[in-house]
Every structure is written in C-alpha cells, then in structure tokens.
Enzyme design. Structure first.
Site, PDB file in Angstrom:
ATOM      1  N   GLY A 132       0.815  -1.180   0.349  1.00 17.60           N
ATOM      2  CA  GLY A 132       0.174  -0.269   0.005  1.00 17.60           C
ATOM      3  C   GLY A 132       0.726   1.589   0.049  1.00 17.60           C
ATOM      4  N   THR A 180      -0.010   5.981   5.078  1.00 19.70           N
ATOM      5  CA  THR A 180      -0.790   6.245   6.296  1.00 19.70           C
ATOM      6  C   THR A 180      -0.522   6.985   7.049  1.00 19.70           C
ATOM      7  OG1 THR A 180      -2.414   5.628   6.629  1.00 19.70           O
ATOM      8  CG2 THR A 180      -1.042   3.838   7.448  1.00 19.70           C
ATOM      9  N   TYR A 181      -1.445   7.178   8.536  1.00 22.36           N
ATOM     10  CA  TYR A 181      -0.785   8.534   9.330  1.00 22.36           C
ATOM     11  C   TYR A 181      -1.503   6.989  10.323  1.00 22.36           C
ATOM     12  CZ  TYR A 181      -1.386  10.724  13.707  1.00 22.36           C
ATOM     13  OH  TYR A 181      -1.069  11.517  14.691  1.00 22.36           O
ATOM     14  N   HIS A 182      -1.006   6.969  11.929  1.00 21.22           N
ATOM     15  CA  HIS A 182      -0.926   6.105  12.871  1.00 21.22           C
ATOM     16  C   HIS A 182      -0.902   7.031  13.822  1.00 21.22           C
ATOM     17  CE1 HIS A 182      -1.539   2.166  10.671  1.00 21.22           C
ATOM     18  NE2 HIS A 182      -0.161   2.688  10.953  1.00 21.22           N
ATOM     19  N   SER A 226      -8.154   1.303   7.692  1.00 22.91           N
ATOM     20  CA  SER A 226      -7.076   1.020   6.255  1.00 22.91           C
ATOM     21  C   SER A 226      -6.486  -0.583   6.450  1.00 22.91           C
ATOM     22  CB  SER A 226      -5.501   1.826   6.271  1.00 22.91           C
ATOM     23  OG  SER A 226      -6.632   3.107   6.333  1.00 22.91           O
ATOM     24  N   GLY A 265      -1.146  -5.390   9.036  1.00 24.66           N
ATOM     25  CA  GLY A 265      -2.581  -6.102   9.257  1.00 24.66           C
ATOM     26  C   GLY A 265      -3.431  -4.394   8.675  1.00 24.66           C
ATOM     27  N   ILE A 266      -4.964  -4.126  10.491  1.00 17.16           N
ATOM     28  CA  ILE A 266      -5.633  -3.070   9.849  1.00 17.16           C
ATOM     29  C   ILE A 266      -5.209  -1.482  11.150  1.00 17.16           C
ATOM     30  CG2 ILE A 266      -6.777  -4.841   9.044  1.00 17.16           C
ATOM     31  CD1 ILE A 266      -7.769  -3.013  12.471  1.00 17.16           C
ATOM     32  N   ALA A 267      -5.885  -0.700  10.227  1.00 12.28           N
ATOM     33  CA  ALA A 267      -5.756   0.531  11.278  1.00 12.28           C
ATOM     34  C   ALA A 267      -7.917   0.898  11.482  1.00 12.28           C
ATOM     35  CB  ALA A 267      -4.629   1.001  11.191  1.00 12.28           C
ATOM     36  N   CYS A 271      -3.880   6.812   1.706  1.00 12.44           N
ATOM     37  CA  CYS A 271      -2.965   5.190  -0.134  1.00 12.44           C
ATOM     38  C   CYS A 271      -3.148   5.645  -0.773  1.00 12.44           C
ATOM     39  CB  CYS A 271      -4.965   4.093   1.068  1.00 12.44           C
ATOM     40  SG  CYS A 271      -5.155   4.128   2.468  1.00 12.44           S
TER      41      CYS A 271
END
Length: 199
Positions: free
Chosen positions: A68, A71-73, A133, A146-148, A164
C-alpha cells in the site's frame, strides 16, 4: 491464536518485533494477533510515492515494508497486526484481506455504522470517507502488519498526506457517530469477530 494487548507503542519498535517473530517462526508456531495504538507516525508502504506526503510538519515518516501507500497512525486508532501462517491455513492474501474487511464491517455494524468496501481500494468506508485501512506483508507464507481502524482520534494529520495514495481522500472515525466511544471496547468486539473467522 494468541492475542496480545500491547498498549501504545512506537511504530519502528513493533515493526522490528513483527519481522523478528516472522523470521523465527516455524510450522508449529501459533498465529498471533497484536492489538495496540501507535504514537503519531506516517508510514509509507512499498508502493508509496513521496509526492503523497504533502505536509508532514513534525510527524516522523517511516518507510515500511507493508503493501500500500502512505497512511497515518496515532493515539485513538485501533491497530491490529495479523501474524498468521496463511499457507498452513490454505488462505490466499486476497481472501485474507476480504475477511479482514468483513470483520471490520461487522464491528462497525455492531455500532450501527453503515460501512462498505470499494473495488480497487482496500479498506473500509462510510459513504465516501475512509474509516479503516489494511496493509499486509507476506514472507514465507506468513503475514505481518494488518489493519488500522479510526476510533476516537485526531484526524487532522491525515490532511498532511494523500491517504493511501488518493488525493483529497476524506477520513472519518467511529466517534463521529458515537462521541463517547472507547477504544478498549471496540478492541474487544474486534477480537470477538476476528475469532469467528480465525480460530
């Protein structure tokens, strides 16, 4: 399946631990699900393009090995890392992504949040806005990353990127529908639905 609740962690530290876990596991190793939050960080996927980082300000950017784009975490976002031997489970990566999308939609439906998926754009959406995401890496038949899921967080850092890889992609979160929602509760429901798909 072993579940770990890890609290809030530095992205790079957890990424190194995922790589190490995947490198040393064998055909008898249990699959694991790591649940956590991250301190603020932008992560670029393997397909990530520098032009999608518009204005990072003081937020760290990490070039990751997941699939991908950028993105932001940050705190208030539920991150679930799926360390799974998909070869042993006879699962393809696309099937795994589809199952993770189903799990996320089930969690959102539990809270009466109408969610959907979009062809060619992995993740989960509410209308046209993205709420979750997905980005994975497969090595020797085993996944990590994995996922967020955006639960109750500051969404403004998403304005510093094309999330993304999509320009002007709007983000949303569960607290827009349930202002007092708690991440710990959402995490419990995620595990519940996850274990219905993966024992």
């Amino acid at each position: 399946m072993i579940i770990h609740n890890l609290g809030i962690k530095d992205y790079t530290e957890i990424w190194e631990q995922m790589k190490e876990f995947t490198a040393v596991r064998d055909s008898n190793s249990y699959d694991e699900l790591w649940l956590l939050e991250h301190y603020p960080v932008y992560t670029q996927g393997q397909a990530g393009k520098p032009e999608h980082v518009l204005n990072p300000n003081s937020i760290k950017i990490v070039q990751s090995d997941r699939g991908g784009q950028v993105t932001y975490h940050g705190p208030g976002q539920l991150v679930a890392y799926v360390l799974m031997d998909i070869r042993r489970r006879n699962l393809g990566i696309r099937t795994l992504v589809a199952k993770l999308e189903e799990i996320l939609i089930s969690v959102l439906e539990h809270y009466r949040i109408p969610a959907n998926i979009r062809s060619g754009a992995p993740g989960v959406y509410v209308g046209e806005k993205k709420i979750a995401s997905i980005g994975l890496r497969v090595k020797n038949g085993c996944t990590y990353h994995g996922i967020a899921l955006n639960v109750n967080m500051d969404l403004s850092p998403f304005l510093g990127i094309n999330p993304c890889g999509f320009a002007k992609m709007e983000m949303t979160q569960m607290s827009h529908f349930h202002p007092n929602i708690q991440l710990e509760e959402v995490s419990q429901h995620f595990v519940q639905y996850f274990l219905t798909q993966f024992k």
